[in-house]
Motif scaffolding. Sequence first.
Motif, PDB file in Angstrom:
ATOM      1  N   MET A  58      37.191  24.395   8.495  1.00 50.99           N
ATOM      2  CA  MET A  58      37.956  25.315   7.670  1.00 50.99           C
ATOM      3  C   MET A  58      36.598  24.915   6.296  1.00 50.99           C
ATOM      4  O   MET A  58      35.415  24.362   6.407  1.00 50.99           O
ATOM      5  CB  MET A  58      38.951  25.034   7.196  1.00 50.99           C
ATOM      6  N   MET A  59      36.448  25.867   6.191  1.00 47.58           N
ATOM      7  CA  MET A  59      34.917  26.657   5.403  1.00 47.58           C
ATOM      8  C   MET A  59      35.585  25.345   3.981  1.00 47.58           C
ATOM      9  O   MET A  59      36.326  25.239   3.391  1.00 47.58           O
ATOM     10  CB  MET A  59      34.769  27.947   4.888  1.00 47.58           C
ATOM     11  N   ASP A  60      34.872  24.451   3.337  1.00 44.61           N
ATOM     12  CA  ASP A  60      34.919  23.238   2.306  1.00 44.61           C
ATOM     13  C   ASP A  60      35.657  24.195   0.675  1.00 44.61           C
ATOM     14  O   ASP A  60      35.444  25.693   1.060  1.00 44.61           O
ATOM     15  CB  ASP A  60      33.663  23.265   1.556  1.00 44.61           C
ATOM     16  N   LYS A  61      36.232  24.078   0.296  1.00 47.08           N
ATOM     17  CA  LYS A  61      37.052  24.734  -1.082  1.00 47.08           C
ATOM     18  C   LYS A  61      36.515  24.706  -1.887  1.00 47.08           C
ATOM     19  O   LYS A  61      36.442  25.807  -2.526  1.00 47.08           O
ATOM     20  CB  LYS A  61      38.137  23.931  -1.227  1.00 47.08           C
ATOM     21  N   ARG A  62      35.142  24.261  -1.785  1.00 41.58           N
ATOM     22  CA  ARG A  62      33.946  24.678  -3.623  1.00 41.58           C
ATOM     23  C   ARG A  62      32.878  23.861  -2.609  1.00 41.58           C
ATOM     24  O   ARG A  62      32.928  22.933  -2.228  1.00 41.58           O
ATOM     25  CB  ARG A  62      34.881  23.655  -4.666  1.00 41.58           C
ATOM     26  N   PHE A  63      31.801  24.832  -2.590  1.00 42.10           N
ATOM     27  CA  PHE A  63      30.673  24.469  -2.832  1.00 42.10           C
ATOM     28  C   PHE A  63      29.723  25.239  -3.359  1.00 42.10           C
ATOM     29  O   PHE A  63      29.825  26.197  -4.422  1.00 42.10           O
ATOM     30  CB  PHE A  63      30.427  24.499  -1.108  1.00 42.10           C
ATOM     31  N   GLN A  64      28.215  25.199  -3.055  1.00 41.67           N
ATOM     32  CA  GLN A  64      27.384  25.388  -3.522  1.00 41.67           C
ATOM     33  C   GLN A  64      26.398  25.810  -2.376  1.00 41.67           C
ATOM     34  O   GLN A  64      26.235  25.357  -1.968  1.00 41.67           O
ATOM     35  CB  GLN A  64      26.043  24.887  -4.249  1.00 41.67           C
ATOM     36  N   LEU A  65      25.826  27.545  -3.101  1.00 45.86           N
ATOM     37  CA  LEU A  65      24.617  28.102  -2.083  1.00 45.86           C
ATOM     38  C   LEU A  65      23.637  28.043  -2.729  1.00 45.86           C
ATOM     39  O   LEU A  65      23.656  28.248  -4.023  1.00 45.86           O
ATOM     40  CB  LEU A  65      25.054  29.541  -2.147  1.00 45.86           C
ATOM     41  N   ARG A  66      22.293  27.436  -2.294  1.00 38.86           N
ATOM     42  CA  ARG A  66      20.839  27.918  -3.015  1.00 38.86           C
ATOM     43  C   ARG A  66      20.263  28.446  -2.551  1.00 38.86           C
ATOM     44  O   ARG A  66      20.065  28.564  -1.275  1.00 38.86           O
ATOM     45  CB  ARG A  66      20.347  26.382  -3.097  1.00 38.86           C
ATOM     46  N   TRP A  67      19.278  29.437  -3.216  1.00 33.41           N
ATOM     47  CA  TRP A  67      18.187  30.016  -2.290  1.00 33.41           C
ATOM     48  C   TRP A  67      17.056  29.831  -3.523  1.00 33.41           C
ATOM     49  O   TRP A  67      17.092  29.138  -4.928  1.00 33.41           O
ATOM     50  CB  TRP A  67      18.218  31.461  -2.845  1.00 33.41           C
TER      51      TRP A  67
END
Length: 161
Positions: free
Chosen positions: A1-10
């Motif tokens: 399952m996907m984490d409940k809260r996370f960050q994507l960075r570019w």
Amino acid sequence: MMDKRFQLRWDEEELARAFKVTTADVREYLTDGRRVSFIIERRLKWENPGWKLAPSEGAGYDLLDPDGNMWEVRSITRQGVYFNPSNQVGSGRVFNEDGFTAKLSGIKGFILSDIVEFPVVDVFVVPVENVFRWHRERRLGANAKVSRAKFLDELQKDIRF
């Protein structure tokens, strides 16, 4: 399952070089929810094994999790985020309670990406039960939209799994 809260960075400088534009151009384009959603949906799919894209843009969801649950991917913009069907958003379109309920009844939840601070994007996984509860408690606007400030200051702290 996907984490409940996370960050994507570019790396916006790398993107600017690849597209042969300025970092300001990259930031302008990728803080527009209509434009960046295509990229975010695919990034979520590739970073979460077993997840799949909807078969078409016209499907009633964006991502399918490994258990077959449907998820809607939405952007939190400076204007906020909406939970009603996209065919109820825009000039001349109106909120319809039956359409809203039908939309929510068909999905497991929303994956919300706060694109305002791009290239760092906070992501929140929100089970649909939260949206139904917020709507019942009249914590969403009349058209099932909520401001970015209200979501970040209040609702994101109240996400239940």
